[in-house]
Write an enzyme that holds these catalytic residues in place. Structure first.
Site, PDB file in Angstrom:
ATOM      1  N   TYR A 202      -3.286  -0.143   9.573  1.00  0.00           N
ATOM      2  CA  TYR A 202      -3.129  -0.648   8.211  1.00  0.00           C
ATOM      3  C   TYR A 202      -1.743  -0.307   7.670  1.00  0.00           C
ATOM      4  O   TYR A 202      -1.072  -1.145   7.064  1.00  0.00           O
ATOM      5  CB  TYR A 202      -4.217  -0.023   7.335  1.00  0.00           C
ATOM      6  CG  TYR A 202      -4.309  -0.556   5.936  1.00  0.00           C
ATOM      7  CD1 TYR A 202      -4.878  -1.801   5.675  1.00  0.00           C
ATOM      8  CD2 TYR A 202      -3.852   0.204   4.861  1.00  0.00           C
ATOM      9  CE1 TYR A 202      -4.981  -2.274   4.377  1.00  0.00           C
ATOM     10  CE2 TYR A 202      -3.954  -0.267   3.564  1.00  0.00           C
ATOM     11  CZ  TYR A 202      -4.522  -1.505   3.324  1.00  0.00           C
ATOM     12  OH  TYR A 202      -4.624  -1.964   2.038  1.00  0.00           O
TER      13      TYR A 202
ATOM     14  N   SER B 272       0.840  -1.182   0.000  1.00  0.00           N
ATOM     15  CA  SER B 272       0.000   0.000   0.000  1.00  0.00           C
ATOM     16  C   SER B 272       0.877   1.234   0.000  1.00  0.00           C
ATOM     17  O   SER B 272       2.041   1.190   0.407  1.00  0.00           O
ATOM     18  CB  SER B 272      -0.902   0.002   1.240  1.00  0.00           C
ATOM     19  OG  SER B 272      -1.469   1.268   1.473  1.00  0.00           O
TER      20      SER B 272
END
Length: 270
Positions: free
Chosen positions: A165, A152
């Protein structure tokens, strides 16, 4: 000359295969002639996807899974080997986020829900490590295989709010590089591990952060687009070319790499 992108008859395992990204990936790879094992916890969505793939002439099977349960993953592996005889490629696409592991603008790290943080790290990090261990074992026996992890933008630079995250994805970036060396040096240079780093897409995971109830963009979404030279969010299909490259022989000398597909977000400067 050999077609370096030919993946016909390659056996691909996709965790999170029934999700928004997973669906596009599975449909695309079967369209290229690969045989795909769709692994997901959503049985209804997974079976529906496999039905669509088979109706289009593709070869796929669905297996209900839990990426945090080794016994379930081992059972999945044995079912795939029974059906297809080998495992050539693993895409660790399972992951997600939850509200308690984020920090809202009017909150601070003192409000972070540690249990939610733990769950997000478990799902994203251990949900990559466990499938890699289980399905990678089948690859070591043949001394050949390709693994693609899903990273990510938050692994490359800390982004506000998504602390859990981001921490998990940063760990996956490190794990990807570690495993690239581990597998090549201890088992075979024909075992490769890379990660794709998608830019911002609208998914079920981030929709609440990026859109209002009426579907309009939040301030956060508008800021992201303003810092993306491409001027928009990505579409799931825009990851497919990079994934195809990473799983094919076209990238045979590429391992331990983070392939960024973000419309220029990481390169943006003012």
């Amino acid at each position: 000359m050999k077609n370096l992108f030919d993946i016909r008859d390659r056996v691909v395992v996709v965790t999170g295969g029934a999700g928004i990204l997973g669906r596009s990936i599975c449909a695309y790879l079967t369209g290229q002639g690969a045989r795909v094992a769709v692994l997901d916890r959503d049985e209804k969505a997974g079976e529906a996807l496999v039905g669509e793939i088979r109706a289009a002439g593709g070869d796929a099977l669905f297996l209900a899974t839990d990426v945090l349960d080794r016994e379930v993953l081992v059972a999945n592996r044995e079912a795939i080997l029974k059906a297809y005889g080998a495992i050539d490629i693993l895409l660790n696409a399972a992951g997600g986020n939850m509200g308690g592991a984020t920090i809202a603008p009017d909150k601070s790290f003192l409000d972070l829900e540690i249990e939610a943080f733990r769950k997000v790290v478990d799902l994203n990090l251990f949900g990559t490590v466990l499938p890699t261990t289980v399905f990678g074992e089948a690859m070591t026996e043949r001394r050949k295989g390709v693994i693609v992890n899903f990273c990510s933008e938050s692994a490359l630079r800390p982004l506000t709010r998504v602390v859990g995250y981001g921490a998990a994805k940063a760990a996956i970036a490190n794990y990807t590089k570690y495993m690239a060396a581990e597998l090549a040096m201890k088992f075979s240079p024909e075992m490769r591990v890379n990660a794709i780093v998608p830019g911002f897409l609208l998914t079920n995971q981030n929709r609440a952060l990026l859109t209002n109830e009426d579907g309009s963009y939040t301030d956060r979404a508008r800021t992201i687009i303003a810092h993306t030279p491409a001027g928009r969010f990505a579409e799931p299909e825009e990851l497919l070319g990079t994934i195809h490259y990473l799983v094919s022989d076209a990238s045979s000398f590429v391992t331990g790499a983070l392939a960024v597909v973000d419309g220029g977000f990481d390169a943006f400067s003012i």
